[in-house]
Enzyme design. Structure first.
Site, PDB file in Angstrom:
ATOM      1  N   LYS A  82       6.701 -28.510 -52.772  1.00 14.22           N
ATOM      2  CA  LYS A  82       6.504 -28.681 -54.513  1.00 14.22           C
ATOM      3  C   LYS A  82       6.232 -29.957 -55.262  1.00 14.22           C
ATOM      4  CE  LYS A  82       9.555 -30.001 -56.869  1.00 14.22           C
ATOM      5  NZ  LYS A  82       9.491 -31.501 -56.979  1.00 14.22           N
ATOM      6  N   ASP A 121       8.575 -32.410 -62.658  1.00 19.41           N
ATOM      7  CA  ASP A 121       8.708 -32.633 -60.993  1.00 19.41           C
ATOM      8  C   ASP A 121      10.188 -32.619 -60.418  1.00 19.41           C
ATOM      9  OD1 ASP A 121       7.794 -34.013 -58.116  1.00 19.41           O
ATOM     10  OD2 ASP A 121       9.655 -34.389 -58.429  1.00 19.41           O
ATOM     11  N   ILE A 153      10.837 -37.863 -48.801  1.00 21.84           N
ATOM     12  CA  ILE A 153      11.154 -36.426 -49.331  1.00 21.84           C
ATOM     13  C   ILE A 153      10.957 -35.945 -47.366  1.00 21.84           C
ATOM     14  CG2 ILE A 153       9.289 -35.145 -49.642  1.00 21.84           C
ATOM     15  CD1 ILE A 153      12.763 -34.028 -50.708  1.00 21.84           C
ATOM     16  N   ARG A 204      -0.057 -43.204 -44.496  1.00 20.92           N
ATOM     17  CA  ARG A 204      -1.084 -44.874 -44.564  1.00 20.92           C
ATOM     18  C   ARG A 204       0.337 -45.734 -43.757  1.00 20.92           C
ATOM     19  NH1 ARG A 204      -3.057 -44.119 -49.684  1.00 20.92           N
ATOM     20  NH2 ARG A 204      -0.603 -43.236 -50.095  1.00 20.92           N
TER      21      ARG A 204
HETATM   22  P1  NAP Z   1       7.020 -40.385 -52.373  1.00 16.88           P
HETATM   23  O1  NAP Z   1       7.098 -41.037 -51.008  1.00 16.88           O
HETATM   24  O2  NAP Z   1       6.526 -41.499 -53.251  1.00 16.88           O
HETATM   25  O3  NAP Z   1       5.475 -39.799 -51.373  1.00 16.88           O
HETATM   26  C1  NAP Z   1       4.985 -39.408 -50.091  1.00 16.88           C
HETATM   27  C2  NAP Z   1       4.138 -40.227 -49.048  1.00 16.88           C
HETATM   28  O4  NAP Z   1       2.664 -39.127 -49.929  1.00 16.88           O
HETATM   29  C3  NAP Z   1       4.380 -41.606 -48.848  1.00 16.88           C
HETATM   30  O5  NAP Z   1       4.933 -42.351 -48.592  1.00 16.88           O
HETATM   31  C4  NAP Z   1       2.638 -41.196 -48.432  1.00 16.88           C
HETATM   32  O6  NAP Z   1       2.647 -41.921 -47.325  1.00 16.88           O
HETATM   33  C5  NAP Z   1       1.877 -40.705 -48.934  1.00 16.88           C
HETATM   34  N1  NAP Z   1       0.687 -40.949 -50.469  1.00 16.88           N
HETATM   35  C6  NAP Z   1       1.240 -40.632 -51.354  1.00 16.88           C
HETATM   36  N2  NAP Z   1       0.227 -40.815 -52.512  1.00 16.88           N
HETATM   37  C7  NAP Z   1      -0.889 -40.960 -51.533  1.00 16.88           C
HETATM   38  C8  NAP Z   1      -3.000 -40.205 -51.315  1.00 16.88           C
HETATM   39  N3  NAP Z   1      -2.805 -40.989 -52.646  1.00 16.88           N
HETATM   40  N4  NAP Z   1      -2.976 -40.223 -50.231  1.00 16.88           N
HETATM   41  C9  NAP Z   1      -2.508 -40.636 -49.154  1.00 16.88           C
HETATM   42  N5  NAP Z   1      -0.998 -40.462 -49.315  1.00 16.88           N
HETATM   43  C10 NAP Z   1      -0.479 -40.748 -50.179  1.00 16.88           C
HETATM   44  O7  NAP Z   1       7.181 -39.029 -52.301  1.00 16.88           O
HETATM   45  P2  NAP Z   1       7.851 -38.137 -52.324  1.00 16.88           P
HETATM   46  O8  NAP Z   1       9.822 -38.256 -52.795  1.00 16.88           O
HETATM   47  O9  NAP Z   1       8.572 -37.894 -51.397  1.00 16.88           O
HETATM   48  O10 NAP Z   1       7.540 -36.410 -52.627  1.00 16.88           O
HETATM   49  C11 NAP Z   1       6.852 -36.010 -51.933  1.00 16.88           C
HETATM   50  C12 NAP Z   1       6.455 -34.974 -52.983  1.00 16.88           C
HETATM   51  O11 NAP Z   1       7.803 -33.686 -52.393  1.00 16.88           O
HETATM   52  C13 NAP Z   1       6.923 -34.809 -54.165  1.00 16.88           C
HETATM   53  O12 NAP Z   1       5.137 -33.353 -54.784  1.00 16.88           O
HETATM   54  C14 NAP Z   1       7.630 -34.092 -54.526  1.00 16.88           C
HETATM   55  O13 NAP Z   1       7.733 -33.357 -55.529  1.00 16.88           O
HETATM   56  C15 NAP Z   1       7.999 -33.519 -53.975  1.00 16.88           C
HETATM   57  N6  NAP Z   1       9.560 -33.406 -53.457  1.00 16.88           N
HETATM   58  C16 NAP Z   1      10.367 -34.810 -53.415  1.00 16.88           C
HETATM   59  C17 NAP Z   1      11.755 -34.890 -53.743  1.00 16.88           C
HETATM   60  C18 NAP Z   1      12.819 -36.013 -53.742  1.00 16.88           C
HETATM   61  O14 NAP Z   1      13.650 -36.398 -54.203  1.00 16.88           O
HETATM   62  N7  NAP Z   1      11.624 -37.136 -54.044  1.00 16.88           N
HETATM   63  C19 NAP Z   1      12.635 -34.175 -53.708  1.00 16.88           C
HETATM   64  C20 NAP Z   1      12.130 -32.790 -52.906  1.00 16.88           C
HETATM   65  C21 NAP Z   1      10.537 -32.259 -53.312  1.00 16.88           C
HETATM   66  P3  NAP Z   1       1.443 -43.496 -46.700  1.00 16.88           P
HETATM   67  O15 NAP Z   1       0.919 -44.407 -47.621  1.00 16.88           O
HETATM   68  O16 NAP Z   1       2.177 -44.154 -45.921  1.00 16.88           O
HETATM   69  O17 NAP Z   1       0.420 -42.793 -46.100  1.00 16.88           O
END
Ligand code: NAP
Length: 301
Positions: free
Chosen positions: A87, A165, A12, A35
């Protein structure tokens, strides 16, 4: 322009936060913390404590999944920084209440964002319904988890919320546009036998409102909310980006969701205010408390 640091450079952050910040005259992306992820041309830290110690960036936007987010938010507030939360704003309601207390005591802004509330048709639906009584409603929020969360196992781990989610996005719109409170009356949750969170959910609320969430949708993706009053019908289509009132397209906002979130954060900072509304998350917590559970086929990405 206000310097801002983006934390958690994943899906995101790359898809929405970076373009929204870069397109805005309010913000200057001054650093990232992740990271493994980076943004071209932007100073990148792998350690949040070091970034806080070395850089005096006043605003931190946290794009991590919900479970690790609290620790980052608490540190940012303790360091006197203004904070934006993706969120859902936390893994539990109580941890977000704690963040609210911390932010109020520190005198900093806390913005628990709900991007779907900024979808372009939501304000029109809210304005139309403001003086009406909703008598029935149907939410259909069906998407393909493999397409929107490729390989993201955290969504199926405890605290990852599963189908809530995306479902919480629908609930964030519903709680924004309804002119009166509703509460959950029953829920049926489908848990894959190898996972900790539901892949589908059927919810029944007061005021005759039902919701069907499913993450196993292939082909057309459906994000629709229909609400009826005694005389009128309001449809929010395309995730809230279209609003159809009594079969006529309503006028919609000209800002997309993430630019609108960053615009709102700039306004909160100017007023020294916070914006934290937990009502969408309360309905999810209630569904987890009240819902009947059924085991379904194992799910793997
Ligand atoms: P993601 O790509 O899986 O995670 C985002 C980043 O968070 C990862 O690249 C990772 O970066 C870091 N991370 C993950 N686990 C971690 C941990 N245990 N400790 C520290 N850093 C960690 O997830 P995302 O899809 O972007 O979603 C993130 C948030 O945005 C969620 O709450 C989701 O509901 C919201 N969101 C997502 C979307 C969508 O379409 N995917 C849309 C709207 C909102 P590093 O490994 O490089 O540290």
């Amino acid at each position: 322009m206000t310097p801002i640091c983006l934390v958690g450079i994943g899906k995101i952050a790359v898809d929405q936060h970076v373009p929204a910040i870069n397109a805005s005259d309010d913000w200057d992306l001054a650093a990232t913390v992740s990271r493994s992820g980076t943004v071209d041309g932007i100073p990148a830290f792998t350690n949040f404590d070091r970034m806080l110690a070395e850089r005096d960036i006043p605003v931190i936007s946290l794009c991590l999944p919900p479970v690790p987010r609290f620790a980052y938010a608490a540190k940012a507030i303790a360091a006197g920084r203004q904070v934006m939360l993706e969120k859902p704003p936390g893994a539990t309601l109580a941890e977000v209440h704690s963040l609210q207390d911390m932010a109020a005591k520190a005198g900093v802004t806390l913005f628990a964002t709900w991007h779907s509330r900024m979808a372009r048709g939501v304000a029109a639906a809210k304005a139309f319904l403001a003086d009406k009584t909703v008598t029935a409603g149907q939410i259909t929020w069906k998407e393909d988890v493999r397409r929107w969360h490729p390989g993201q196992d955290w969504v199926f781990e405890a605290g990852g919320m599963g189908v809530f989610d995306p479902g919480i996005n629908a609930l964030s719109i519903l709680t924004e546009v309804l002119p009166a409170q509703i509460h959950l009356q029953s829920a049926a949750l489908s848990f894959p036998e190898n996972r900790q969170t539901p892949i589908a959910a059927d919810l029944t609320f007061s005021s005759g409102i039902t919701a069907a969430f499913d993450w196993r949708q292939e082909g057309d993706q459906i994000w629709e909310i229909t609400l009826q009053t005694e005389d009128d019908s309001v449809q929010l289509l395309d995730g809230g980006n279209r609003c159809v009132i009594n079969a006529h397209e309503a006028e919609i906002s000209d800002l997309d969701e993430y630019p609108a979130l960053y615009d709102h954060m700039a306004k909160l900072l100017a007023r020294g205010a916070s914006d934290v509304d937990l009502s969408p998350m309360i309905h999810v917590a209630d569904a987890m408390t009240l819902g009947r559970r059924e085991m379904v086929e194992a799910f793997d990405f």
